[in-house]
Structures are given as C-alpha cells and as structure tokens.
Design a protein around this motif. Structure first.
Motif, short mmCIF file in Angstrom:
data_model
loop_
_atom_site.label_atom_id
_atom_site.label_comp_id
_atom_site.label_asym_id
_atom_site.label_seq_id
_atom_site.Cartn_x
_atom_site.Cartn_y
_atom_site.Cartn_z
N THR A 135 47.48 31.30 77.35
CA THR A 135 47.39 30.97 78.43
C THR A 135 45.87 30.68 79.09
O THR A 135 44.57 31.02 79.06
N PHE A 136 46.47 32.28 79.59
CA PHE A 136 45.99 33.16 80.98
C PHE A 136 44.23 33.47 79.93
O PHE A 136 42.88 33.84 80.58
N LYS A 137 44.50 33.74 78.95
CA LYS A 137 43.65 35.30 77.81
C LYS A 137 42.58 34.04 77.60
O LYS A 137 41.20 34.06 77.42
N THR A 138 43.03 32.96 77.18
CA THR A 138 42.25 31.57 76.95
C THR A 138 41.29 31.07 78.15
O THR A 138 39.99 31.40 77.61
N TYR A 139 41.70 30.88 78.61
CA TYR A 139 41.36 31.50 80.78
C TYR A 139 40.19 32.08 80.18
O TYR A 139 38.65 31.91 80.82
N ARG A 140 40.27 33.04 80.27
CA ARG A 140 39.17 34.88 80.38
C ARG A 140 38.24 34.79 79.58
O ARG A 140 37.66 35.61 79.96
N MET A 141 38.46 34.48 78.63
CA MET A 141 38.02 34.86 77.12
C MET A 141 36.76 33.23 77.57
O MET A 141 35.55 33.25 76.91
N GLY A 142 37.36 32.57 78.32
CA GLY A 142 36.07 31.53 78.50
C GLY A 142 36.30 30.24 77.47
O GLY A 142 35.73 29.02 77.26
N GLU A 143 37.61 30.49 76.79
CA GLU A 143 37.80 29.87 75.73
C GLU A 143 38.40 27.90 76.04
O GLU A 143 38.58 27.19 75.40
N PHE A 144 39.34 28.18 77.20
CA PHE A 144 39.95 26.89 77.80
C PHE A 144 39.39 25.74 78.02
O PHE A 144 39.37 24.84 77.79
N TRP A 145 37.86 26.50 79.15
CA TRP A 145 37.06 25.21 79.22
C TRP A 145 36.44 24.54 78.08
O TRP A 145 36.26 23.51 78.19
#
Length: 100
Positions: A81-91
C-alpha cells in the motif's frame, strides 16, 4: 544485527535493486559510516513486514529504501500500500473507485 552484516546486506540489496528505493524508485546513495547518514536519499534497510506484524530481520523480509521513505512509512501501512502511495498510484485507484 551486527553492523558489518547489516552494511553487507544494504550493499547487496542496493545492487539487486539497481541503486533505487524499493518504494519511490528514486536513486539512493551509499555513504561511508558516520557521514551524513540522515540525508533523505541515503540507503537504509527496510523491513517489508514490520516487527509489529511478526516481521523478522531475514533476507526475504528486507529491502533497501531511501531514508525519506523509511521514515515516512513507519509501521502503520503495509509495504505494498505504501509503495502504491509513493508511486502516485494510490490516488488513481481511489478516484477509479468513485467512478464505479
């Protein structure tokens, strides 16, 4: 973990990851011991599964992360989840869910 073993593991993971952070994919630096270790781009050892969630200091549970990401993640968020957040994919994911 002994300092020499820890340093060897950081170097091994750094090489394996092409010198890039496991979360933000930005280049990291390996610094001599005791020299400016608080730089945000300094390579650190990261537990993918944290100790709070039964994560162990074993090779399969470790990755190299920049100090900025290592400090930012803490132990509240799982590594994926943190990786998706840092890569901008979370949003992107969140906004895609709103369209459903």
């Amino acid at each position: 973990m002994k300092t020499g073993v820890k340093r060897a593991l950081v170097l091994e993971l750094f090489d394996k990851q092409g010198g890039r952070c496991c979360y933000c994919d930005r280049p990291m630096v390996i610094l001599p011991r005791g020299r400016d270790q608080n730089r945000p781009d300094a390579a650190t050892l990261e537990h993918l599964i944290t100790g709070r969630r039964k994560g162990w200091t074993k090779r399969h549970n470790m990755a190299a992360a920049c100090r900025e990401c290592n400090n930012m993640r803490g132990s509240a968020m799982d590594w994926c989840t943190f990786k998706t957040y840092r890569m901008g994919e979370f949003w992107e994911f969140i906004s895609g869910c709103k369209d459903l």
